[in-house]
Design a protein around this motif. Structure first.
Motif, PDB file in Angstrom:
ATOM      1  N   GLY A  23       0.794  -0.999  -0.171  1.00  0.00           N
ATOM      2  CA  GLY A  23      -0.109  -0.371  -0.069  1.00  0.00           C
ATOM      3  C   GLY A  23       0.581   1.122   0.189  1.00  0.00           C
ATOM      4  O   GLY A  23       0.355   2.696   0.470  1.00  0.00           O
ATOM      5  N   LEU A  24       1.865   0.805  -0.458  1.00  0.00           N
ATOM      6  CA  LEU A  24       2.365   2.707  -0.094  1.00  0.00           C
ATOM      7  C   LEU A  24       3.041   3.213  -1.260  1.00  0.00           C
ATOM      8  O   LEU A  24       2.840   2.735  -2.464  1.00  0.00           O
ATOM      9  CB  LEU A  24       4.554   1.943   0.134  1.00  0.00           C
ATOM     10  N   PRO A  25       3.486   4.703  -1.576  1.00  0.00           N
ATOM     11  CA  PRO A  25       3.480   5.225  -2.712  1.00  0.00           C
ATOM     12  C   PRO A  25       4.859   5.091  -3.613  1.00  0.00           C
ATOM     13  O   PRO A  25       5.355   5.118  -3.826  1.00  0.00           O
ATOM     14  CB  PRO A  25       2.894   6.570  -2.834  1.00  0.00           C
ATOM     15  N   LEU A  26       4.738   3.128  -3.887  1.00  0.00           N
ATOM     16  CA  LEU A  26       6.569   3.627  -4.151  1.00  0.00           C
ATOM     17  C   LEU A  26       6.425   4.214  -5.960  1.00  0.00           C
ATOM     18  O   LEU A  26       5.328   4.082  -6.347  1.00  0.00           O
ATOM     19  CB  LEU A  26       6.687   1.938  -4.350  1.00  0.00           C
ATOM     20  N   ALA A  27       7.942   4.362  -6.172  1.00  0.00           N
ATOM     21  CA  ALA A  27       8.347   5.307  -7.747  1.00  0.00           C
ATOM     22  C   ALA A  27       8.585   4.395  -7.790  1.00  0.00           C
ATOM     23  O   ALA A  27       9.879   4.463  -7.644  1.00  0.00           O
ATOM     24  CB  ALA A  27       8.525   6.589  -7.771  1.00  0.00           C
ATOM     25  N   PHE A  28       8.871   3.556  -9.208  1.00  0.00           N
ATOM     26  CA  PHE A  28       9.674   2.735 -10.497  1.00  0.00           C
ATOM     27  C   PHE A  28      10.224   4.240 -11.274  1.00  0.00           C
ATOM     28  O   PHE A  28       9.931   4.893 -12.184  1.00  0.00           O
ATOM     29  CB  PHE A  28       8.459   2.236 -10.892  1.00  0.00           C
ATOM     30  N   PRO A  29      11.410   3.656 -11.743  1.00  0.00           N
ATOM     31  CA  PRO A  29      12.742   2.249 -10.411  1.00  0.00           C
ATOM     32  C   PRO A  29      12.006   2.454  -8.676  1.00  0.00           C
ATOM     33  O   PRO A  29      12.694   3.122  -9.045  1.00  0.00           O
ATOM     34  CB  PRO A  29      14.006   1.518 -11.252  1.00  0.00           C
ATOM     35  N   PHE A  30      12.250   1.338  -8.269  1.00  0.00           N
ATOM     36  CA  PHE A  30      12.312   1.338  -7.364  1.00  0.00           C
ATOM     37  C   PHE A  30      13.254   0.337  -5.971  1.00  0.00           C
ATOM     38  O   PHE A  30      13.548  -0.784  -6.090  1.00  0.00           O
ATOM     39  CB  PHE A  30      11.215   0.461  -6.677  1.00  0.00           C
ATOM     40  N   THR A  31      14.355   0.380  -5.907  1.00  0.00           N
ATOM     41  CA  THR A  31      15.166  -0.482  -4.596  1.00  0.00           C
ATOM     42  C   THR A  31      14.428  -0.530  -3.304  1.00  0.00           C
ATOM     43  O   THR A  31      14.122   0.260  -3.172  1.00  0.00           O
ATOM     44  CB  THR A  31      16.207   0.769  -4.442  1.00  0.00           C
ATOM     45  N   PRO A  32      14.159  -2.157  -3.220  1.00  0.00           N
ATOM     46  CA  PRO A  32      13.726  -2.195  -1.825  1.00  0.00           C
ATOM     47  C   PRO A  32      15.340  -1.958  -0.732  1.00  0.00           C
ATOM     48  O   PRO A  32      16.155  -2.583  -1.466  1.00  0.00           O
ATOM     49  CB  PRO A  32      13.286  -3.480  -2.074  1.00  0.00           C
ATOM     50  N   GLY A  33      14.147  -2.763   0.813  1.00  0.00           N
ATOM     51  CA  GLY A  33      15.393  -3.043   1.855  1.00  0.00           C
ATOM     52  C   GLY A  33      15.665  -1.167   2.153  1.00  0.00           C
ATOM     53  O   GLY A  33      15.779  -0.765   1.858  1.00  0.00           O
ATOM     54  N   SER A  34      15.974  -1.907   3.600  1.00  0.00           N
ATOM     55  CA  SER A  34      16.456  -0.605   4.564  1.00  0.00           C
ATOM     56  C   SER A  34      17.711  -0.648   5.284  1.00  0.00           C
ATOM     57  O   SER A  34      18.062   0.070   5.960  1.00  0.00           O
ATOM     58  CB  SER A  34      15.326  -0.600   5.736  1.00  0.00           C
ATOM     59  N   ASP A  35      17.555  -1.047   5.427  1.00  0.00           N
ATOM     60  CA  ASP A  35      19.245  -1.789   7.119  1.00  0.00           C
ATOM     61  C   ASP A  35      20.363  -1.858   6.143  1.00  0.00           C
ATOM     62  O   ASP A  35      20.868  -3.399   5.933  1.00  0.00           O
ATOM     63  CB  ASP A  35      19.230  -2.936   7.498  1.00  0.00           C
ATOM     64  N   LEU A  36      21.240  -1.238   5.933  1.00  0.00           N
ATOM     65  CA  LEU A  36      22.460  -0.967   5.406  1.00  0.00           C
ATOM     66  C   LEU A  36      23.703  -0.722   6.600  1.00  0.00           C
ATOM     67  O   LEU A  36      23.699  -0.324   7.328  1.00  0.00           O
ATOM     68  CB  LEU A  36      23.448  -0.536   4.287  1.00  0.00           C
ATOM     69  N   ALA A  37      25.030  -1.853   5.725  1.00  0.00           N
ATOM     70  CA  ALA A  37      26.208  -1.131   6.900  1.00  0.00           C
ATOM     71  C   ALA A  37      27.221  -0.929   5.455  1.00  0.00           C
ATOM     72  O   ALA A  37      27.132  -1.459   4.479  1.00  0.00           O
ATOM     73  CB  ALA A  37      26.431  -2.108   7.684  1.00  0.00           C
ATOM     74  N   GLY A  38      27.864   0.217   5.619  1.00  0.00           N
ATOM     75  CA  GLY A  38      28.681   0.279   4.483  1.00  0.00           C
ATOM     76  C   GLY A  38      30.069   1.487   4.518  1.00  0.00           C
ATOM     77  O   GLY A  38      29.683   1.600   5.920  1.00  0.00           O
ATOM     78  N   GLU A  39      30.645   1.950   4.126  1.00  0.00           N
ATOM     79  CA  GLU A  39      31.716   2.702   3.518  1.00  0.00           C
ATOM     80  C   GLU A  39      30.905   3.865   3.414  1.00  0.00           C
ATOM     81  O   GLU A  39      30.601   3.533   2.115  1.00  0.00           O
ATOM     82  CB  GLU A  39      33.372   1.949   3.602  1.00  0.00           C
ATOM     83  N   VAL A  40      31.955   5.136   3.762  1.00  0.00           N
ATOM     84  CA  VAL A  40      31.286   6.222   2.990  1.00  0.00           C
ATOM     85  C   VAL A  40      32.480   6.435   1.991  1.00  0.00           C
ATOM     86  O   VAL A  40      34.280   6.538   1.882  1.00  0.00           O
ATOM     87  CB  VAL A  40      31.349   7.404   4.185  1.00  0.00           C
ATOM     88  N   VAL A  41      32.504   6.318   0.753  1.00  0.00           N
ATOM     89  CA  VAL A  41      33.864   6.438  -0.236  1.00  0.00           C
ATOM     90  C   VAL A  41      33.486   7.774  -0.435  1.00  0.00           C
ATOM     91  O   VAL A  41      34.688   8.401  -1.939  1.00  0.00           O
ATOM     92  CB  VAL A  41      33.521   5.605  -1.316  1.00  0.00           C
ATOM     93  N   ALA A  42      32.416   9.116  -0.675  1.00  0.00           N
ATOM     94  CA  ALA A  42      32.692   9.910  -1.450  1.00  0.00           C
ATOM     95  C   ALA A  42      31.940  11.048  -0.805  1.00  0.00           C
ATOM     96  O   ALA A  42      30.955  10.317   0.035  1.00  0.00           O
ATOM     97  CB  ALA A  42      32.201  10.173  -3.357  1.00  0.00           C
ATOM     98  N   LEU A  43      32.462  12.546  -0.585  1.00  0.00           N
ATOM     99  CA  LEU A  43      31.861  13.242  -0.261  1.00  0.00           C
ATOM    100  C   LEU A  43      30.565  14.022  -0.317  1.00  0.00           C
ATOM    101  O   LEU A  43      31.335  14.784  -1.902  1.00  0.00           O
ATOM    102  CB  LEU A  43      32.356  13.657   1.230  1.00  0.00           C
ATOM    103  N   GLY A  44      29.316  14.584  -0.917  1.00  0.00           N
ATOM    104  CA  GLY A  44      28.986  15.354  -1.395  1.00  0.00           C
ATOM    105  C   GLY A  44      29.653  16.998  -1.069  1.00  0.00           C
ATOM    106  O   GLY A  44      30.182  17.518   0.291  1.00  0.00           O
ATOM    107  N   GLN A  45      29.572  18.760  -1.170  1.00  0.00           N
ATOM    108  CA  GLN A  45      29.482  19.739  -0.936  1.00  0.00           C
ATOM    109  C   GLN A  45      28.378  19.906   0.802  1.00  0.00           C
ATOM    110  O   GLN A  45      27.113  19.737   0.817  1.00  0.00           O
ATOM    111  CB  GLN A  45      28.767  20.786  -1.792  1.00  0.00           C
ATOM    112  N   GLY A  46      29.067  20.037   1.377  1.00  0.00           N
ATOM    113  CA  GLY A  46      28.305  20.298   3.083  1.00  0.00           C
ATOM    114  C   GLY A  46      28.045  19.339   4.093  1.00  0.00           C
ATOM    115  O   GLY A  46      28.029  19.737   4.858  1.00  0.00           O
ATOM    116  N   VAL A  47      29.088  18.818   3.381  1.00  0.00           N
ATOM    117  CA  VAL A  47      28.699  17.297   4.428  1.00  0.00           C
ATOM    118  C   VAL A  47      29.981  17.292   5.911  1.00  0.00           C
ATOM    119  O   VAL A  47      31.140  17.589   5.025  1.00  0.00           O
ATOM    120  CB  VAL A  47      28.809  15.726   3.853  1.00  0.00           C
TER     121      VAL A  47
END
Length: 310
Positions: A23-47
């Motif tokens: 029942g969620l307002p999904l916009a396709f293409p859609f990527t599922p999943g919510s719980d990640l662990a990872g590594e920061v590899v690049a920073l945007g402006q103001g991070v």
């Protein structure tokens, strides 16, 4: 901020979103999943909160920083990753720095990925809402991801823990610290818990099943007890007898994960207490369909996708 995904922990909710949209307002293409662990590899402006090389985990509800959950009486907020927002089952994700917290130093990526939903839900329920204390009795009627986090969090706070589940999981639950284990398939499992508590009942109950099972939790709650309504495995329409609910002055907490600040406190507690998430099984990204099917088998702990294992 660009994050290289190392691992993604799955939830039943992910399977439901993939199969039905929930029942969620999904916009396709859609990527599922919510719980990640990872590594920061690049920073945007103001991070400013992270630098390249930092290990991070995602926040399930990015807009909920602290305090009360956003939303109002008419429209409770449900703006989550892998639901309202794009999810994290990817090699890389580009998201706001506000949507992450630092990963625990004591956990590897697969373990850390289990914290954003299951770990935080158990923490927010028992510690931040029900206020579990040493000497309390906690009842956990499951051996899934949230339940096993609840077991370890309750023990870390000095509580006595009763776990109810399939008979075959008894020894593993006791190895994690459960003081008592009750076979939930016994006809008299409610009576068994009354006997274990000397008819006093449980001070705190993690209601991870929902539906009609809430009625059992009301029966088993101690006078002045707290029930944390979390799950909907038995349906989204809950029911319970009114008289014991009123006569025992039972408090029911509706729990929908927790805030980013609460996740930060959980990370600190994990590093300080040595809590170790329980992982039932690992799958590769290519085996995602099999991993989703595994969720229906009643895993003991979490199912994790190793996207880019270290």
């Amino acid at each position: 901020m660009l994050v290289k995904v190392a691992a993604v922990a799955l939830n039943h909710r992910d399977k439901m979103v993939i199969e039905s949209g929930r029942g969620l307002p999904l916009a396709f293409p859609f990527t599922p999943g919510s719980d990640l662990a990872g590594e920061v590899v690049a920073l945007g402006q103001g991070v400013t909160r992270f630098v390249e090389g930092d290990r991070v985990i995602s926040t399930f509800t990015p807009d909920w920083i602290d305090g009360l959950r956003p939303g109002d009486a008419r429209t409770p907020a449900y703006r989550t990753l892998g639901g309202h927002y794009p999810g994290v089952l990817a090699d890389y994700v580009a998201m706001s720095e506000e949507w992450f917290v630092a990963a625990p130093k004591t956990l590897d990526s697969a373990q850390a990925a289990t914290l954003p939903c299951a770990g935080l839900t158990a923490w927010f329920a028992l510690v931040e809402r029900a206020r579990v204390q040493a000497g309390d009795t906690v009842l956990i009627p499951s051996t899934g991801g949230v339940a096993l986090f609840g077991l370890q969090i309750a023990k870390a706070n000095g509580a006595e823990v009763i776990v109810s589940g399939k008979a075959g999981n008894a020894e593993r639950a006791k190895a994690l610290g459960a003081d008592h284990y009750v076979d939930s398939e016994r006809e008299d499992w409610v009576e068994a818990i009354y006997r274990l508590t000397g008819n006093r009942g449980a001070d705190h109950i993690l209601e991870v099943i929902g539906g009609r099972h809430l009625g059992k939790s009301v029966q088993l709650a101690a006078v002045g007890g707290h029930i944390c309504q979390i799950g909907a495995l038995d349906g989204f329409e809950v029911s319970a007898p009114a008289m014991p609910l009123m006569l025992k002055d039972v408090t029911i907490h509706g729990i929908g994960t927790g805030s980013r600040r609460a996740l930060t406190r959980l990370v600190r507690a994990v590093d300080q207490t040595g809590i170790r998430p329980v992982i039932d099984s690992h799958y590769s990204f290519a085996d995602l369909p099999a991993a989703l099917d595994h969720l229906d088998k009643g895993p003991f702990g979490k199912v994790v996708i190793d996207v880019c294992p270290a």
